[in-house]
Motif scaffolding. Structure first.
Motif, PDB file in Angstrom:
ATOM      1  N   GLU A  20      -2.114   4.747   9.063  1.00 21.47           N
ATOM      2  CA  GLU A  20      -3.368   3.993   9.001  1.00 21.47           C
ATOM      3  C   GLU A  20      -3.162   2.669   8.260  1.00 21.47           C
ATOM      4  OE1 GLU A  20      -6.018   6.690   7.143  1.00 21.47           O
ATOM      5  OE2 GLU A  20      -6.369   7.905   8.968  1.00 21.47           O
ATOM      6  N   ALA A  21      -2.319   2.695   7.222  1.00 26.45           N
ATOM      7  CA  ALA A  21      -2.050   1.470   6.458  1.00 26.45           C
ATOM      8  C   ALA A  21      -1.263   0.466   7.296  1.00 26.45           C
ATOM      9  CB  ALA A  21      -1.287   1.808   5.182  1.00 26.45           C
TER      10      ALA A  21
ATOM     11  N   HIS B  11       0.874  -1.180   0.000  1.00 21.49           N
ATOM     12  CA  HIS B  11       0.000   0.000   0.000  1.00 21.49           C
ATOM     13  C   HIS B  11       0.906   1.223   0.000  1.00 21.49           C
ATOM     14  CE1 HIS B  11      -3.589   2.431   0.969  1.00 21.49           C
ATOM     15  NE2 HIS B  11      -2.707   3.197   1.607  1.00 21.49           N
ATOM     16  N   PHE B  12       0.689   2.122  -0.957  1.00 21.01           N
ATOM     17  CA  PHE B  12       1.517   3.317  -1.097  1.00 21.01           C
ATOM     18  C   PHE B  12       0.759   4.532  -0.576  1.00 21.01           C
ATOM     19  CE2 PHE B  12       3.125   0.271  -4.075  1.00 21.01           C
ATOM     20  CZ  PHE B  12       4.499   0.462  -4.063  1.00 21.01           C
TER      21      PHE B  12
ATOM     22  N   TYR C  52       0.818   0.562  17.512  1.00 20.57           N
ATOM     23  CA  TYR C  52       1.606   1.274  16.516  1.00 20.57           C
ATOM     24  C   TYR C  52       2.814   1.955  17.180  1.00 20.57           C
ATOM     25  CZ  TYR C  52       2.866   4.410  12.740  1.00 20.57           C
ATOM     26  OH  TYR C  52       3.543   5.060  11.739  1.00 20.57           O
ATOM     27  N   PRO C  53       4.044   1.575  16.798  1.00 25.72           N
ATOM     28  CA  PRO C  53       5.241   2.130  17.444  1.00 25.72           C
ATOM     29  C   PRO C  53       5.792   3.343  16.698  1.00 25.72           C
ATOM     30  CG  PRO C  53       5.875   0.304  16.063  1.00 25.72           C
ATOM     31  CD  PRO C  53       4.358   0.487  15.895  1.00 25.72           C
TER      32      PRO C  53
ATOM     33  N   TYR D 109      -2.701  -3.189   7.951  1.00 29.11           N
ATOM     34  CA  TYR D 109      -2.086  -4.354   7.318  1.00 29.11           C
ATOM     35  C   TYR D 109      -1.070  -5.071   8.198  1.00 29.11           C
ATOM     36  CZ  TYR D 109      -4.173  -2.621   2.991  1.00 29.11           C
ATOM     37  OH  TYR D 109      -5.059  -2.201   2.024  1.00 29.11           O
ATOM     38  N   GLN D 110      -0.474  -4.338   9.146  1.00 26.50           N
ATOM     39  CA  GLN D 110       0.572  -4.949   9.951  1.00 26.50           C
ATOM     40  C   GLN D 110       0.149  -5.257  11.387  1.00 26.50           C
ATOM     41  OE1 GLN D 110       3.960  -5.569   8.727  1.00 26.50           O
ATOM     42  NE2 GLN D 110       2.819  -5.324   6.816  1.00 26.50           N
ATOM     43  N   LEU D 111      -0.796  -4.477  11.921  1.00 25.15           N
ATOM     44  CA  LEU D 111      -1.140  -4.593  13.341  1.00 25.15           C
ATOM     45  C   LEU D 111      -2.563  -5.101  13.565  1.00 25.15           C
ATOM     46  CD1 LEU D 111       0.504  -1.258  14.555  1.00 25.15           C
ATOM     47  CD2 LEU D 111       1.514  -3.548  14.453  1.00 25.15           C
TER      48      LEU D 111
END
Length: 342
Positions: free
Chosen positions: A323-324, A313-314, A337-338, A328-330
């Protein structure tokens, strides 16, 4: 006297008939298939004469009239151009086409594929392991290689074009590397000549470095120009590249995930602790990555994050990127979110 003349004439007629028969036999032989029931591989040793090759083929049971074949080679004045090497002899091959095969040097070809994104070390391991490549280089002599290529003192990473290469048996390691290096130089020079204006890279070598990063960061081929746009824009704005593959390369990590301490450990390749490009490429970039680096997408994207399926996602803003990452990661948990790595 008359009887003598008739006898001489009779002998001449016999000679002409025999010659005609011999000529017919010769022509028939040259265009009849060799005695091959299945494909065979025959090696013409270096320095072999036509006579020796004809004898070998006859002794193998493949060539019925070696003298005819030798005669044809000498009449055609092709004997001096028979080339050494391995040849694949297929059923249906005629003595005439056999000679053409040898004189054209259409030897058996072996292959070695160098994938895009491999490192120089991975490439050398494959070259050294190939059974048909003759080893002549010191296993510890990477800098010797560059000296042999006319680039004494230069780092070898990135300077070899990924592709599938065909070559005859007993090709030397340095001959293989010379070919891959020449391909890279030629491709890079051509791509540099067609680059966009206003890029932050100032030389073909800087383009090669950045292309290696684009290569390692690209999951889907259609994202290359976007990935290249992110890094080109970051360089223009003086932002750090913050690319994990470069950190991994500098830390000697070949697989797995980066740890927090890896990101904090300063090396010349740590693009989180240092601005600008790393000192050398980090892999062997393919042609598509080089072209994308020198002709990136016309966009202001500054961030990208993996969707987990190989695509990214760009984002153009930090807020969108945050937000991405959360999505997608968390797993949608904003409390985890770090801060953005990119």
């Amino acid at each position: 006297m008359r009887r003598l003349l008739l006898g001489v004439l009779f002998l001449l007629v016999l000679a002409l008939v025999a010659a005609a028969g011999l000529g017919y036999d010769y022509l028939r032989f040259m265009d009849e298939p060799l005695a091959l029931d299945e494909t065979q591989v025959y090696e013409v040793p270096p320095g072999s004469s036509v006579r020796r090759v004809a004898r070998d083929l006859h002794e193998a049971g493949w060539l019925e009239r070696p003298a005819y074949w030798e005669f044809h080679a000498r009449v055609e004045a092709e004997s001096a151009t028979i080339r050494a090497g391995e040849y694949r002899l297929e059923p249906g091959l005629t003595p005439r086409s056999l000679l053409a095969l040898f004189t054209a040097g259409r030897t058996v070809q072996y292959s070695l594929t160098i994938p895009e994104g491999w490192t120089f070390a991975q490439m050398m391991a494959a070259v050294r392991a190939h059974p048909q490549i003759r080893q002549t280089l010191d296993p510890a002599g990477d800098m010797e290689i560059m000296a042999r290529l006319g680039r004494s003192g230069e780092h070898p990473e990135g300077w070899f074009f990924p592709d599938t290469y065909l070559f005859p048996r007993d090709t030397t390691d340095i001959a293989f590397l010379e070919r891959a290096h020449r391909r890279m130089v030629e491709f890079l020079d051509a791509a540099w000549a067609e680059r966009q204006e206003g890029l932050p890279v100032e030389s073909p070598y800087q383009a090669l470095i950045l292309a290696s990063i684009v290569e390692k960061e690209t999951g889907h081929p259609d994202e290359r120009d976007l990935v290249a746009a992110v890094f080109n824009t970051r360089l223009k704005r003086g932002m750090r590249l913050q690319t994990d593959p470069a950190v991994m390369y500098g830390a000697g990590i070949t697989s797995g995930r980066l740890r927090s301490r890896d990101l904090r450990t300063d090396t010349p390749y740590n693009t989180y602790t240092r601005a600008g490009l790393p000192p050398t490429p980090i892999a062997l970039p393919g042609g598509a990555s080089i072209r994308a680096t020198l002709n990136p997408a016309d966009t202001d994207v500054l961030f990208f994050v993996s969707r987990g399926d190989g695509s990214h996602h760009f984002s153009t803003t930090y807020r969108e990127h945050r937000e991405a990452v959360i999505r997608y990661q968390l797993g949608g948990d904003a409390s985890r979110y770090p801060g953005s790595r990119r």
